[in-house]
Motif scaffolding. Sequence first.
Motif, PDB file in Angstrom:
ATOM      1  N   SER A  14      25.348 167.510  88.520  1.00  0.00           N
ATOM      2  CA  SER A  14      25.770 167.596  89.916  1.00  0.00           C
ATOM      3  C   SER A  14      25.303 168.891  90.579  1.00  0.00           C
ATOM      4  N   ALA A  54      26.282 175.970 103.215  1.00  0.00           N
ATOM      5  CA  ALA A  54      26.519 175.368 101.889  1.00  0.00           C
ATOM      6  C   ALA A  54      26.684 173.880 102.076  1.00  0.00           C
ATOM      7  N   GLY A  55      26.679 173.142 100.961  1.00  0.00           N
ATOM      8  CA  GLY A  55      26.920 171.713 101.047  1.00  0.00           C
ATOM      9  C   GLY A  55      28.276 171.439 101.676  1.00  0.00           C
ATOM     10  N   SER A  56      29.290 172.143 101.196  1.00  0.00           N
ATOM     11  CA  SER A  56      30.643 171.909 101.705  1.00  0.00           C
ATOM     12  C   SER A  56      30.730 172.260 103.189  1.00  0.00           C
ATOM     13  N   GLU A  78      29.381 169.415 104.970  1.00  0.00           N
ATOM     14  CA  GLU A  78      30.396 168.354 105.031  1.00  0.00           C
ATOM     15  C   GLU A  78      31.352 168.603 106.191  1.00  0.00           C
ATOM     16  N   HIS A  95      32.964 164.542  94.864  1.00  0.00           N
ATOM     17  CA  HIS A  95      33.129 165.972  94.628  1.00  0.00           C
ATOM     18  C   HIS A  95      34.362 166.426  95.396  1.00  0.00           C
ATOM     19  N   THR A 153      34.995 168.818  97.191  1.00  0.00           N
ATOM     20  CA  THR A 153      34.819 169.362  98.545  1.00  0.00           C
ATOM     21  C   THR A 153      34.932 168.272  99.609  1.00  0.00           C
ATOM     22  N   THR A 171      28.738 159.674  98.142  1.00  0.00           N
ATOM     23  CA  THR A 171      27.688 160.437  97.484  1.00  0.00           C
ATOM     24  C   THR A 171      26.754 159.431  96.820  1.00  0.00           C
ATOM     25  N   THR A 218      28.406 160.751  91.590  1.00  0.00           N
ATOM     26  CA  THR A 218      28.506 161.812  90.585  1.00  0.00           C
ATOM     27  C   THR A 218      28.562 161.276  89.150  1.00  0.00           C
ATOM     28  N   ASP A 222      26.986 162.311 101.270  1.00  0.00           N
ATOM     29  CA  ASP A 222      26.899 163.589 100.557  1.00  0.00           C
ATOM     30  C   ASP A 222      25.551 163.567  99.836  1.00  0.00           C
ATOM     31  N   ALA A 271      24.041 165.872  98.046  1.00  0.00           N
ATOM     32  CA  ALA A 271      23.845 166.899  97.014  1.00  0.00           C
ATOM     33  C   ALA A 271      22.941 166.388  95.890  1.00  0.00           C
ATOM     34  N   ASN A 309      21.619 169.981 100.084  1.00  0.00           N
ATOM     35  CA  ASN A 309      21.857 171.317  99.534  1.00  0.00           C
ATOM     36  C   ASN A 309      20.492 171.942  99.274  1.00  0.00           C
ATOM     37  N   HIS A 355      19.946 174.741  98.340  1.00  0.00           N
ATOM     38  CA  HIS A 355      20.087 175.538  97.117  1.00  0.00           C
ATOM     39  C   HIS A 355      20.300 174.666  95.874  1.00  0.00           C
ATOM     40  N   LYS A 356      20.117 173.394  95.965  1.00  0.00           N
ATOM     41  CA  LYS A 356      20.044 172.582  94.751  1.00  0.00           C
ATOM     42  C   LYS A 356      18.642 171.975  94.681  1.00  0.00           C
TER      43      LYS A 356
HETATM   44  C1  LIG Z   1      27.431 170.837  94.921  1.00  0.00           C
HETATM   45  C2  LIG Z   1      28.046 169.660  95.535  1.00  0.00           C
HETATM   46  C3  LIG Z   1      28.745 169.756  96.758  1.00  0.00           C
HETATM   47  C4  LIG Z   1      29.076 171.061  97.431  1.00  0.00           C
HETATM   48  O1  LIG Z   1      27.994 171.865  97.732  1.00  0.00           O
HETATM   49  P1  LIG Z   1      28.159 173.448  97.849  1.00  0.00           P
HETATM   50  O2  LIG Z   1      26.840 173.913  98.346  1.00  0.00           O
HETATM   51  O3  LIG Z   1      28.499 173.939  96.478  1.00  0.00           O
HETATM   52  O4  LIG Z   1      29.258 173.718  98.821  1.00  0.00           O
HETATM   53  C5  LIG Z   1      29.228 168.587  97.327  1.00  0.00           C
HETATM   54  N1  LIG Z   1      29.055 167.400  96.723  1.00  0.00           N
HETATM   55  C6  LIG Z   1      28.398 167.273  95.548  1.00  0.00           C
HETATM   56  C7  LIG Z   1      28.230 165.916  94.935  1.00  0.00           C
HETATM   57  C8  LIG Z   1      27.884 168.398  94.896  1.00  0.00           C
HETATM   58  O5  LIG Z   1      27.261 168.268  93.724  1.00  0.00           O
END
Ligand SMILES: *Cc1c(COP(=O)(O)O)cnc(C)c1O
Length: 484
Positions: free
Chosen positions: A82, A142-144, A147, A175, A177, A219, A223, A248, A250, A272, A274-275
Amino acid sequence: MKELVGTTGLIFNEPLLWEKGAKGRIGFSLPRRDVDPCPLDDELKGDGPDFPDLSEQDVVRHFTRLSQWNFGVDSGMYPLGSCTMKYNPKTNERQASLPGFAGAHPLLPAELSQGVLKIMFDLEQYLAEITGLPAVTLQPAAGSHGELTGMMIINAYHKAKGETRSKVLIPDTAHGTNPASAALCGFKSILVKSNDQGILSPETISEVMDEDTAGIMVTNPNTLGLFEENIKKVADIVHSKGGLVYGDGANMNAVMGIVNVKKLGVDVLHLNLHKTFSTPHGGGGPGSGPICVTEELERFLPVPRVIEKDGKYELSEDYPESIGKIHAFYGNFGVKLKAYSYILSMGANLKKVSQLAVLSANYIKESLKGVFHLPYDKPCMHECVFTDKNQEANKVSTLDIAKRLMEYGFHPPTIYFPLVVHGALMIEPTETESKEDIDHFIETMKAIADEAKKNPELLLEAPKISKVRRLDEIAAARKPCLCG
Ligand SMILES: *Cc1c(COP(=O)(O)O)cnc(C)c1O
């Protein structure tokens, strides 16, 4: 089994710099003075701060040793499901640190910022093309945060239609968040159960979707690493009751260049950077979670927006229905630059990234099936989820397996998430690990499964050779000791 070099040898202890200093030691020498001394003002006199006296070498070793206590994706495989902890090419860091970018001040007028504005403009277009959703904001950090921004937009959309809706559907694989973001926008989360295949059923959505529900947060891939095959039907049901679909994104690393998210029925999606797009993450930032939306929702996007007019770029606040500003200036620009550089350097190979990430995960899934219990035995996307069920008889748990992996030089996978799987071990190898490294991981996991049968105390006592042994994980999270 092959021993990994560098995992068992030197682990340095390192005291605080204050304990290391010796009076009079110094890290530099100044040239001989060639001007007359000038007496200090009275108020500047005194003993000065209590800094230790250190040589350059003392300081360099101190920080180098501390850095070696850490494990990063530059140290080894990091299969944290994740999170997409893939290797990030260093060239992207380099582009982001070019002085013209690193020194650009956010208050410079648009005429003097054409380059950075163009990059933001172009990056928005690239993300729009990758997702299929035409309008983008790069502001969320950030991802959150994406959101939250997305849910604020969904809220604004319903309000603009004169409606107030109080609920949001959230699958049990989400997730944490997701419900948090929904709650911050004043929505009540309605938990939706996945079916025995680990995905959403249209029937379950039909039962709970009503006209007081603002939409659903999905998502995809979810996940469990599974593609939500019914997403289009789910989206149709939600739309038929006037709701919207929040995606989502991510897990975008699994579907880049393959899936057009808009065609799946998604109205808002966060990415994201950063992912998926070459910024390392962990440790709290900086990150970037752009959101991409349909034409219909564009008018609600945060301001300022970068626009193009007669071949020039400018920032516009002229969006009366915008939800407003959600980050200082325009978000974390350095992270965007890395994503821009990554996307340009990959080009059409972004599709290959996802194909390889999925292939690697399926290879691990097939190789470890049977050794570890696989709750959903079907093709996975970029990550696969096992459990500790086969090890239960030897009183060995997921946590013990994770701790033992550290002794073999691997960062453990994500454990005990998603919550729907008891004792989950969620493995995401990513596209950047070689076959040899993945094989080594598989071999290690098999060796650990074997140890669990024959020598369980090896797992129960692990880690013995790491800097810290088993922590009281709750105390470590709630009462961190930050002073050495
Ligand atoms: C990482 C993640 C998030 C949140 O992202 P952040 O950048 O850490 O805030 C939300 N949903 C999923 C499925 C994630 O893996």
